[in-house]
Motif scaffolding. Structure first.
Motif, PDB file in Angstrom:
ATOM      1  N   CYS A 295       2.388  -6.190 -17.495  1.00  7.33           N
ATOM      2  CA  CYS A 295       2.635  -4.699 -17.927  1.00  7.33           C
ATOM      3  C   CYS A 295       1.807  -3.658 -16.662  1.00  7.33           C
ATOM      4  CB  CYS A 295       3.261  -4.761 -19.148  1.00  7.33           C
ATOM      5  SG  CYS A 295       1.003  -4.777 -19.598  1.00  7.33           S
ATOM      6  N   VAL A 296       1.111  -4.062 -16.374  1.00  9.25           N
ATOM      7  CA  VAL A 296       0.493  -2.847 -15.681  1.00  9.25           C
ATOM      8  C   VAL A 296       0.298  -2.855 -14.266  1.00  9.25           C
ATOM      9  CG1 VAL A 296      -1.649  -2.459 -17.392  1.00  9.25           C
ATOM     10  CG2 VAL A 296      -2.309  -4.267 -15.861  1.00  9.25           C
ATOM     11  N   CYS A 297       1.073  -3.734 -14.059  1.00 10.22           N
ATOM     12  CA  CYS A 297       0.927  -3.869 -12.000  1.00 10.22           C
ATOM     13  C   CYS A 297       1.814  -2.728 -11.549  1.00 10.22           C
ATOM     14  CB  CYS A 297       2.609  -5.081 -11.859  1.00 10.22           C
ATOM     15  SG  CYS A 297       1.832  -6.370 -11.646  1.00 10.22           S
ATOM     16  N   ALA A 298       1.342  -1.692 -10.452  1.00  9.69           N
ATOM     17  CA  ALA A 298       1.333  -0.579  -9.632  1.00  9.69           C
ATOM     18  C   ALA A 298       2.764  -1.129  -8.982  1.00  9.69           C
ATOM     19  CB  ALA A 298       0.713  -0.730  -8.137  1.00  9.69           C
ATOM     20  N   ASN A 299       3.563  -0.280 -10.017  1.00 12.40           N
ATOM     21  CA  ASN A 299       4.939  -0.876  -9.876  1.00 12.40           C
ATOM     22  C   ASN A 299       5.960   0.421  -8.661  1.00 12.40           C
ATOM     23  OD1 ASN A 299       7.315  -2.601 -10.201  1.00 12.40           O
ATOM     24  ND2 ASN A 299       9.191  -0.523 -10.573  1.00 12.40           N
ATOM     25  N   ARG A 300       5.365   1.535  -8.285  1.00 10.97           N
ATOM     26  CA  ARG A 300       6.095   2.674  -6.973  1.00 10.97           C
ATOM     27  C   ARG A 300       4.549   2.645  -6.226  1.00 10.97           C
ATOM     28  NH1 ARG A 300       7.357   7.094 -10.891  1.00 10.97           N
ATOM     29  NH2 ARG A 300       5.994   6.596 -12.246  1.00 10.97           N
ATOM     30  N   ILE A 301       4.183   2.590  -5.046  1.00 11.99           N
ATOM     31  CA  ILE A 301       2.949   3.132  -4.320  1.00 11.99           C
ATOM     32  C   ILE A 301       3.594   4.668  -3.213  1.00 11.99           C
ATOM     33  CG2 ILE A 301       1.550   2.202  -2.572  1.00 11.99           C
ATOM     34  CD1 ILE A 301       2.634  -0.571  -3.681  1.00 11.99           C
ATOM     35  N   LEU A 302       3.182   5.974  -3.971  1.00 10.84           N
ATOM     36  CA  LEU A 302       2.409   6.667  -3.681  1.00 10.84           C
ATOM     37  C   LEU A 302       1.488   6.602  -2.661  1.00 10.84           C
ATOM     38  CD1 LEU A 302       4.454   6.556  -6.302  1.00 10.84           C
ATOM     39  CD2 LEU A 302       4.255   9.514  -6.056  1.00 10.84           C
ATOM     40  N   VAL A 303       1.990   7.031  -1.151  1.00  9.63           N
ATOM     41  CA  VAL A 303       1.262   7.408   0.141  1.00  9.63           C
ATOM     42  C   VAL A 303       1.001   9.029   0.758  1.00  9.63           C
ATOM     43  CG1 VAL A 303      -0.013   7.040   1.604  1.00  9.63           C
ATOM     44  CG2 VAL A 303       0.821   4.516   0.070  1.00  9.63           C
ATOM     45  N   GLN A 304      -0.197   9.016   0.470  1.00  7.91           N
ATOM     46  CA  GLN A 304       0.174  11.054   0.991  1.00  7.91           C
ATOM     47  C   GLN A 304       0.373  10.985   2.654  1.00  7.91           C
ATOM     48  OE1 GLN A 304      -3.264  13.529  -0.024  1.00  7.91           O
ATOM     49  NE2 GLN A 304      -2.128  15.067   0.593  1.00  7.91           N
ATOM     50  N   SER A 305       1.136  11.678   2.744  1.00  7.70           N
ATOM     51  CA  SER A 305       2.127  11.305   4.631  1.00  7.70           C
ATOM     52  C   SER A 305       0.734  11.578   5.725  1.00  7.70           C
ATOM     53  CB  SER A 305       3.091  12.642   5.862  1.00  7.70           C
ATOM     54  OG  SER A 305       2.026  13.456   5.096  1.00  7.70           O
ATOM     55  N   SER A 306      -0.525  11.660   5.707  1.00 12.62           N
ATOM     56  CA  SER A 306      -1.458  12.109   6.565  1.00 12.62           C
ATOM     57  C   SER A 306      -2.171  10.918   7.257  1.00 12.62           C
ATOM     58  CB  SER A 306      -2.199  13.139   6.466  1.00 12.62           C
ATOM     59  OG  SER A 306      -2.987  12.495   5.331  1.00 12.62           O
ATOM     60  N   ILE A 307      -2.023   9.729   5.527  1.00  7.81           N
ATOM     61  CA  ILE A 307      -2.895   8.653   5.794  1.00  7.81           C
ATOM     62  C   ILE A 307      -1.720   7.726   6.074  1.00  7.81           C
ATOM     63  CG2 ILE A 307      -4.810   9.341   5.126  1.00  7.81           C
ATOM     64  CD1 ILE A 307      -4.209   8.055   2.700  1.00  7.81           C
ATOM     65  N   HIS A 308      -0.549   8.366   5.530  1.00  8.19           N
ATOM     66  CA  HIS A 308       0.567   6.348   5.420  1.00  8.19           C
ATOM     67  C   HIS A 308       0.792   5.586   6.325  1.00  8.19           C
ATOM     68  CE1 HIS A 308       4.679   4.717   5.540  1.00  8.19           C
ATOM     69  NE2 HIS A 308       4.342   5.274   4.416  1.00  8.19           N
ATOM     70  N   ASN A 309       0.006   6.005   7.760  1.00 12.00           N
ATOM     71  CA  ASN A 309       0.211   4.446   8.709  1.00 12.00           C
ATOM     72  C   ASN A 309      -0.667   3.712   8.956  1.00 12.00           C
ATOM     73  OD1 ASN A 309       3.158   6.075   9.439  1.00 12.00           O
ATOM     74  ND2 ASN A 309       2.597   6.348  11.188  1.00 12.00           N
ATOM     75  N   GLU A 310      -1.543   4.838   8.412  1.00 11.13           N
ATOM     76  CA  GLU A 310      -3.347   4.095   8.166  1.00 11.13           C
ATOM     77  C   GLU A 310      -3.028   2.986   7.454  1.00 11.13           C
ATOM     78  OE1 GLU A 310      -7.381   5.098   8.096  1.00 11.13           O
ATOM     79  OE2 GLU A 310      -6.351   6.684   8.127  1.00 11.13           O
ATOM     80  N   PHE A 311      -2.691   3.487   6.267  1.00 12.76           N
ATOM     81  CA  PHE A 311      -2.307   2.929   4.761  1.00 12.76           C
ATOM     82  C   PHE A 311      -1.438   1.195   5.301  1.00 12.76           C
ATOM     83  CE2 PHE A 311      -1.101   1.769   0.887  1.00 12.76           C
ATOM     84  CZ  PHE A 311      -1.961   1.356  -0.024  1.00 12.76           C
ATOM     85  N   ILE A 312      -0.661   2.055   5.544  1.00 17.07           N
ATOM     86  CA  ILE A 312       0.218   0.799   5.666  1.00 17.07           C
ATOM     87  C   ILE A 312      -0.049  -0.241   6.405  1.00 17.07           C
ATOM     88  CG2 ILE A 312       3.203   0.101   6.601  1.00 17.07           C
ATOM     89  CD1 ILE A 312       2.967   1.764   3.463  1.00 17.07           C
ATOM     90  N   GLU A 313      -0.907  -0.193   7.275  1.00 24.01           N
ATOM     91  CA  GLU A 313      -1.292  -1.512   8.392  1.00 24.01           C
ATOM     92  C   GLU A 313      -2.762  -1.794   7.777  1.00 24.01           C
ATOM     93  OE1 GLU A 313      -3.490  -0.851  12.697  1.00 24.01           O
ATOM     94  OE2 GLU A 313      -1.107   0.545  12.216  1.00 24.01           O
ATOM     95  N   ALA A 314      -2.943  -0.806   6.758  1.00 21.28           N
ATOM     96  CA  ALA A 314      -3.751  -1.898   6.359  1.00 21.28           C
ATOM     97  C   ALA A 314      -3.658  -2.970   5.388  1.00 21.28           C
ATOM     98  CB  ALA A 314      -5.471  -1.615   5.464  1.00 21.28           C
ATOM     99  N   LEU A 315      -2.512  -2.230   4.685  1.00 14.67           N
ATOM    100  CA  LEU A 315      -2.342  -3.160   3.367  1.00 14.67           C
ATOM    101  C   LEU A 315      -1.204  -4.634   3.584  1.00 14.67           C
ATOM    102  CD1 LEU A 315      -1.325  -3.047   0.551  1.00 14.67           C
ATOM    103  CD2 LEU A 315       0.964  -2.403   1.655  1.00 14.67           C
ATOM    104  N   ILE A 316      -0.980  -4.225   5.114  1.00 14.28           N
ATOM    105  CA  ILE A 316       0.149  -5.650   5.720  1.00 14.28           C
ATOM    106  C   ILE A 316      -0.956  -6.228   5.921  1.00 14.28           C
ATOM    107  CG2 ILE A 316       1.403  -5.928   7.872  1.00 14.28           C
ATOM    108  CD1 ILE A 316       2.261  -3.214   8.296  1.00 14.28           C
ATOM    109  N   ASN A 317      -1.952  -6.013   6.229  1.00 19.15           N
ATOM    110  CA  ASN A 317      -3.661  -7.138   6.847  1.00 19.15           C
ATOM    111  C   ASN A 317      -3.668  -8.009   5.361  1.00 19.15           C
ATOM    112  OD1 ASN A 317      -3.308  -6.733   9.319  1.00 19.15           O
ATOM    113  ND2 ASN A 317      -4.527  -5.380   9.271  1.00 19.15           N
ATOM    114  N   ALA A 318      -3.953  -6.838   4.542  1.00 19.99           N
ATOM    115  CA  ALA A 318      -4.515  -7.720   2.815  1.00 19.99           C
ATOM    116  C   ALA A 318      -3.565  -8.685   2.146  1.00 19.99           C
ATOM    117  CB  ALA A 318      -4.706  -7.052   2.503  1.00 19.99           C
ATOM    118  N   VAL A 319      -1.956  -8.217   2.790  1.00 13.41           N
ATOM    119  CA  VAL A 319      -1.041  -8.593   1.911  1.00 13.41           C
ATOM    120  C   VAL A 319      -0.724 -10.030   2.435  1.00 13.41           C
ATOM    121  CG1 VAL A 319       1.788  -8.891   1.129  1.00 13.41           C
ATOM    122  CG2 VAL A 319       0.065  -6.729   0.662  1.00 13.41           C
ATOM    123  N   ALA A 320      -0.650  -9.855   4.067  1.00 12.60           N
ATOM    124  CA  ALA A 320      -0.486 -11.259   4.474  1.00 12.60           C
ATOM    125  C   ALA A 320      -1.521 -12.332   4.506  1.00 12.60           C
ATOM    126  CB  ALA A 320      -0.443 -10.985   6.600  1.00 12.60           C
TER     127      ALA A 320
END
Ligand code: NAP
Length: 492
Positions: A295-320
């Motif tokens: 019930c406390v799962c993050a359902n919407r992940i909001l990322v500030q535009s200036s770090i968006h691409n860097e964050f997504i890259e790190a997230l892909i590595n972790a989720v993979a």
């Protein structure tokens, strides 16, 4: 249907398939049964008795007759029994975790963590029961003294969901029993075995007959008996907002106290001053724990535009790196979803996002091992109109929304009728306070995705609930405050 998969346990007597009413293990009065399956294999692991309306009534009657003697015991004596229950739970953590994983699907490590977390509520409230202080109030009239005492509310009931089959029970039974109240528990029909195993241990711990009952069965029949009973004075429910609203309405007839832990739609905001690694760990913990079914799962992940691409890259590595599989395998980090309906919901959210312009980065389909397994999924370019933003997905889908300013992030985060949990990542102290105060949720994780602890209050605002579990506040759901006004005292 016969049992086709055996749960291997050190103590097989923890596995029960009957009802626990009036301190006795009993089949239902019409001998009806429901099948419990392992969501990882689809195999039948138990056939459990389904209570009839008469069975529920018997549990209520017996709890009523047992109430007075439990309430009159000293808190110290109750605490001793509850500490036995806590210790027996810890002593059996491996078996309890195997039962939990077999019926619910989560990886064994998460199941163990749930048992230990749940046990914490039993221990914490065993002690808190000794501190149910009243107060004295400065008098308004000479010769009069004013004081309050806190007393157990009476017979209580709990209705719990399948996603935390043990902890959601312990969070309610711990404070109820410590307050001096009997509790009748209706676990989710998909996951009754953990509840029954906890009842075995409660019985061994010395919880008197009728103080804790577990009745599995048709939710409408049991819900109807519970809500309409004038003996039951409080209902503590954890589950969907839809069912919670109905139960609240049904409890109005007997003016019962209700505690409602309902659905969420948690935002997780990553600001441009955040520690990216910490934020990614937070997303993995809060989004992908229990395969996204909390019930406390993050359902919407909001990322500030200036770090968006860097964050997504790190997230892909972790989720993979997340490994999908049977929770009983040691290397699994993502178990199955609870059933086909859950898979359909996640997939509908994926398709809706993609048709609205979302960009699929990872996953997006059933896992190749079949069954009810779904690939951990990331979609970017998500907007507020998509289903994934508006509804609780309850699955391993991380939808990422890009934002520009703090004000915009807060506006998006609060644009939901729900208000259970919210998370944000920042290294700015001023922002920590500003955003922490502005977010509309009962529980806020700052620079963390894991917030639950028995000593802290857990609960939602808006349509996410009423009341709190855990901490010194959680026991209030099972207590009444009585005011004593003593007059006629002679002053010398
Ligand atoms: P659910 O469908 O509302 O079911 C929860 C419980 O209510 C189950 O025991 C269910 O019984 C019972 N129930 C269903 N209809 C009922 C009725 N008409 N009368 C009486 N009881 C009824 O929720 P779920 O799908 O199991 O759980 C997922 C939901 O729980 C999510 O929305 C999640 O966010 C929420 N949740 C909230 C918290 C929190 O602390 N706020 C924690 C965990 C989960 P059956 O199993 O027999 O259908």
């Amino acid at each position: 249907m016969p049992v086709t998969e055996k749960i291997e346990l050190q103590d097989p007597t923890l596995l029960r398939d009957s009802l626990f009413i009036a301190g006795e293990w009993t089949p239902s009065s019409d001998d009806s049964r429901t099948v419990v399956t392992n969501p990882a294999t689809g195999q039948v692991i138990a056939e459990v008795s389904m209570a009839t309306a008469e069975d529920v009534q018997r549990a209520i009657n017996f709890a009523d007759s047992a109430f007075k003697s439990w309430a009159q015991m000293t808190a110290i004596a109750r605490a001793k029994i509850m500490r036995n229950w806590f210790q027996l739970t810890l002593d059996n953590v491996e078996d309890l975790a195997r039962i939990l994983t077999s019926e619910q699907g989560k990886p064994l490590a998460e199941a163990r963590a749930e048992i230990i977390y749940g046990a914490g509520f039993i221990e914490w409230y065993a002690e808190e029961g000794k501190r149910l202080y009243g107060e004295t109030i400065p008098t308004n009239v000479v010769g009069r003294r004013l004081l309050t005492i806190r007393q157990p509310i009476g017979v209580t009931a709990a209705i719990t969901p399948w996603n935390f089959p043990m902890a959601m029970i312990a969070r309610k039974a711990g404070p109820a029993l410590a307050a001096g109240c009997p509790m009748i528990i209706k676990p989710a029909t998909d996951t009754p075995l953990s509840a029954l195993a906890m009842a075995v241990l409660a019985e061994r711990a010395g919880v008197p007959k009728g103080i804790l009952s577990v009745i599995v069965g048709n939710p409408k029949i049991i819900g109807g008996k519970i809500t309409s009973s004038s003996v039951i004075r409080a209902l503590s429910f954890t589950g969907s907002t839809e069912v919670g609203k109905k139960l609240m309405a049904d409890c109005a007839g007997t003016v019962k106290k209700v505690a409602m832990e309902l659905g969420g739609n948690a935002p997780l905001i990553v600001f441009d001053d955040a520690d990216i690694e910490l934020a990614v760990n937070g997303v993995i913990a809060s989004k992908f724990r229990n395969s996204g079914q909390t019930c406390v799962c993050a359902n919407r992940i909001l990322v500030q535009s200036s770090i968006h691409n860097e964050f997504i890259e790190a997230l892909i590595n972790a989720v993979a790196q997340l490994k999908v599989g049977n929770g009983l395998n040691d290397d699994t980090s993502q178990g199955p979803l609870i059933n086909e309906m859950a898979i359909d919901k996640v997939h509908a959210h994926v398709e809706d996002a993609l048709s609205g312009g979302g960009k699929l980065i990872l996953g997006g389909k059933r896992a190749s091992i079949g069954g009810t397994f779904y690939e951990p999924t990331i979609i970017t370019n998500v907007n507020e109109d998509m289903l994934v933003s508006r509804e609780e997905t309850f699955g391993p889908l991380a939808g990422v929304i890009k934002f520009e300013t703090e004000e915009e992030a807060i506006r998006i985060a609060n644009a939901t009728p729900f208000g259970l949990a919210a998370y944000f990542f920042t290294s700015d102290l001023g922002r920590t306070w500003r955003v922490g105060e502005a977010l509309e949720a009962g529980v806020i994780g700052i620079n963390t995705g894991l917030i639950s602890y028995e000593g802290a209050p857990f609960g939602g605002i808006k349509e996410s609930g009423v009341g709190r579990e855990g901490s010194l506040h959680g026991i209030d759901e099972f207590l009444e405050i009585k005011y004593l006004c003593i007059d006629g005292l002679t002053e010398k």
